[in-house]
Design a protein around this motif. Sequence first.
Motif, PDB file in Angstrom:
ATOM      1  N   UNK A 184       0.823  -1.208   0.000  1.00  0.00           N
ATOM      2  CA  UNK A 184       0.000   0.000   0.000  1.00  0.00           C
ATOM      3  C   UNK A 184       0.857   1.258   0.000  1.00  0.00           C
ATOM      4  N   UNK A 185       1.913   1.254   0.821  1.00  0.00           N
ATOM      5  CA  UNK A 185       2.838   2.391   0.862  1.00  0.00           C
ATOM      6  C   UNK A 185       3.539   2.547  -0.480  1.00  0.00           C
ATOM      7  N   UNK A 186       4.028   1.424  -1.034  1.00  0.00           N
ATOM      8  CA  UNK A 186       4.766   1.470  -2.300  1.00  0.00           C
ATOM      9  C   UNK A 186       3.884   1.943  -3.449  1.00  0.00           C
ATOM     10  N   UNK A 187       2.629   1.505  -3.490  1.00  0.00           N
ATOM     11  CA  UNK A 187       1.736   1.924  -4.570  1.00  0.00           C
ATOM     12  C   UNK A 187       1.347   3.397  -4.434  1.00  0.00           C
ATOM     13  N   UNK A 188       1.274   3.888  -3.205  1.00  0.00           N
ATOM     14  CA  UNK A 188       1.065   5.326  -3.021  1.00  0.00           C
ATOM     15  C   UNK A 188       2.260   6.092  -3.595  1.00  0.00           C
ATOM     16  N   UNK A 189       3.467   5.585  -3.299  1.00  0.00           N
ATOM     17  CA  UNK A 189       4.659   6.184  -3.887  1.00  0.00           C
ATOM     18  C   UNK A 189       4.680   6.041  -5.399  1.00  0.00           C
ATOM     19  N   UNK A 190       4.167   4.903  -5.889  1.00  0.00           N
ATOM     20  CA  UNK A 190       4.127   4.663  -7.327  1.00  0.00           C
ATOM     21  C   UNK A 190       3.287   5.723  -8.042  1.00  0.00           C
ATOM     22  N   UNK A 191       2.115   6.027  -7.499  1.00  0.00           N
ATOM     23  CA  UNK A 191       1.249   7.017  -8.137  1.00  0.00           C
ATOM     24  C   UNK A 191       1.877   8.402  -8.078  1.00  0.00           C
ATOM     25  N   UNK A 192       2.519   8.724  -6.954  1.00  0.00           N
ATOM     26  CA  UNK A 192       3.230   9.999  -6.884  1.00  0.00           C
ATOM     27  C   UNK A 192       4.296  10.072  -7.963  1.00  0.00           C
ATOM     28  N   UNK A 193       5.003   8.966  -8.163  1.00  0.00           N
ATOM     29  CA  UNK A 193       6.042   8.940  -9.193  1.00  0.00           C
ATOM     30  C   UNK A 193       5.441   9.059 -10.587  1.00  0.00           C
ATOM     31  N   UNK A 195       2.763  10.513 -11.539  1.00  0.00           N
ATOM     32  CA  UNK A 195       2.136  11.802 -11.810  1.00  0.00           C
ATOM     33  C   UNK A 195       3.099  12.982 -11.769  1.00  0.00           C
ATOM     34  N   UNK A 196       4.056  12.962 -10.819  1.00  0.00           N
ATOM     35  CA  UNK A 196       4.943  14.128 -10.721  1.00  0.00           C
ATOM     36  C   UNK A 196       6.414  13.772 -10.499  1.00  0.00           C
ATOM     37  N   UNK A 197       6.758  12.491 -10.625  1.00  0.00           N
ATOM     38  CA  UNK A 197       8.156  12.091 -10.501  1.00  0.00           C
ATOM     39  C   UNK A 197       8.649  11.974  -9.078  1.00  0.00           C
ATOM     40  N   UNK A 198       7.767  12.155  -8.097  1.00  0.00           N
ATOM     41  CA  UNK A 198       8.177  12.068  -6.692  1.00  0.00           C
ATOM     42  C   UNK A 198       7.816  10.690  -6.141  1.00  0.00           C
ATOM     43  N   UNK A 199       7.868  10.550  -4.822  1.00  0.00           N
ATOM     44  CA  UNK A 199       7.502   9.286  -4.200  1.00  0.00           C
ATOM     45  C   UNK A 199       8.673   8.428  -3.780  1.00  0.00           C
ATOM     46  N   UNK A 200       9.903   8.939  -3.937  1.00  0.00           N
ATOM     47  CA  UNK A 200      11.068   8.128  -3.599  1.00  0.00           C
ATOM     48  C   UNK A 200      11.117   7.757  -2.123  1.00  0.00           C
TER      49      UNK A 200
END
Length: 415
Positions: A184-193, A195-200
Motif C-alpha cells: 500500500x505504501x509502495x503503490x502510493x509512492x508509485x502514483x506519486x512517481x 504523476x509528478x516524478x516524486x515518491x522516492x
Amino acid sequence: MKSASILLSKTGQRPRSLGNAVIIVTLLVLIAPSNIVGLMLALAYAALAGKGPRRLIPLLIAAALFLASFNSTKAPVSDLYSYQLASEVLADANFYQLLLLHGHEPGYYFLNWLYVYQFRFSWASWVFTFSFMFYFLWLTALRLLVGTLNLNRSVQLAVIVLAAFFPLVFVQSSHLVRQYIANGIALFGMVRFLTDGRGWFLFCLAPLFHVVAAIFLVVPFSAWLGQRSRRKAIIFSVVSPLLLILGGRLIGQSLATLEALNVPRVLTYGISRLSQEQFHELDEVGATALIFSLISLLASLSALACHRSRPISSDPLVSSRLAAFVTFNAVLAGSTMLLAISGLTEPATRLFQIVLLQFPFLFAVLAASSHAARLAAIGVGSIMPLAFFVYPSAWEYGDPGEILLLAYYAFLFQW
C-alpha cells in the motif's frame, strides 16, 4: 451569469465550496451511527457531486472503515495468529528488545509495539488499525491516479468500488499483513512517481514493512532508462525482477555460509524468504492465481498496445512512467505463472499479491484509452459489492449484517 461564473472560477469560490462539502460529508461518515449509513452517504455523494476526484474521499474513508471493521472480527488463524503471538511478545518488550527481535522489518513491528506496549489497545483493535492503514493508502493512491488520468465520473467511481470490495484482496489483507501494508505504501509512492516524478521516500519506506516491496524500485529506474532507450528499459524491466528473485534464491541456498560470515540478519532475512520453495502450508499456486495472472498479463499487453498507438498523456515524462508501470505489471504477471509452473510457490505467491493489488491501477490506465475497458469497469464495479459478500472465504469472520449495522468505532475502541 457568464461573467459571474468566470469570476467565481477565478476567485476559487467553487473549489472552496467543493472542499467544504467534502469535509462535511467526511465528518458525517465519521459520526455515522452504523457502517452501512456511512457507506450509503459517501456513495450517494460520490455519485451525485461534481466531477472532481475529491468527491471520492468520503467514500474511500467509509469503505476503509467498514473493511477494517470486518477484518477485526476475523478469527486469528494461520499468519494472523502468528502476528498475534508476536504482538503478545512485544507487549512486554522494550525498544531495544524490539530491534533485536524484528530489526529486519522494523516498520510494522514498531507501530505494533507502540500500539500494544505504549497505548495498550487490544489485538482486535490493532487488526482494525492496520487494515484501515492499508485500505486508506491503497484507495487514496487509486483516487489520485483516476484523477490524473482524467477518467469520467462514472468510471472513477466504478474503479474505486471495484478495488474497495475486491474479495481476492480482502481475504489476504489480514493474512499477509506486512506485505499488504508495504505494498500500500509502495503503490502510493508509485502514483506519486507516475504523476509528478516524486515518491522516492515511500519507495524506500515500504521495504521497512516487508522486504519484497523493494521490487517496486524497478519502475522508476525503468522509466529513467525509457527516456533514453525503449529497448534498454524493456530489457531492464524484464531482467531485473527475475534477477532479484532467482539471484536471491541462489544466495539464499547459501544462508549457512552467510551466517557464518556474520552477515547481518536484516540482509539475509529477505533472501531467506525468497529462497523458500513452498509458501507455508501451500504446495502449489492455485488456479485462481494463475487465471488472474493471465488476465493481468493480457490486460497489460493491451494497455501497452493502446499506449503505443495513442499515448495517454501529452507529457512524454508521464507517458514513459506509465509505460514502465504497465511493463512492470506484465513482467510480474508472467513471472508469477512461470514460477508457479516451476513449483516455486513462495516467490510466485509473493509476486501474485503485487499483481493483485496493481490490477485496479492497471484497469484505470487501460480505461483511459479504451472505451471497452471503461464499460467493463462500470459493469464489474457495479457487481463487486455483491461478489464481496458471496465470495467463499477460507477464513472465519463475524456476522456481515451485524458489522454493517454497527458503527466502526465499536470495532476500533476495544481494550
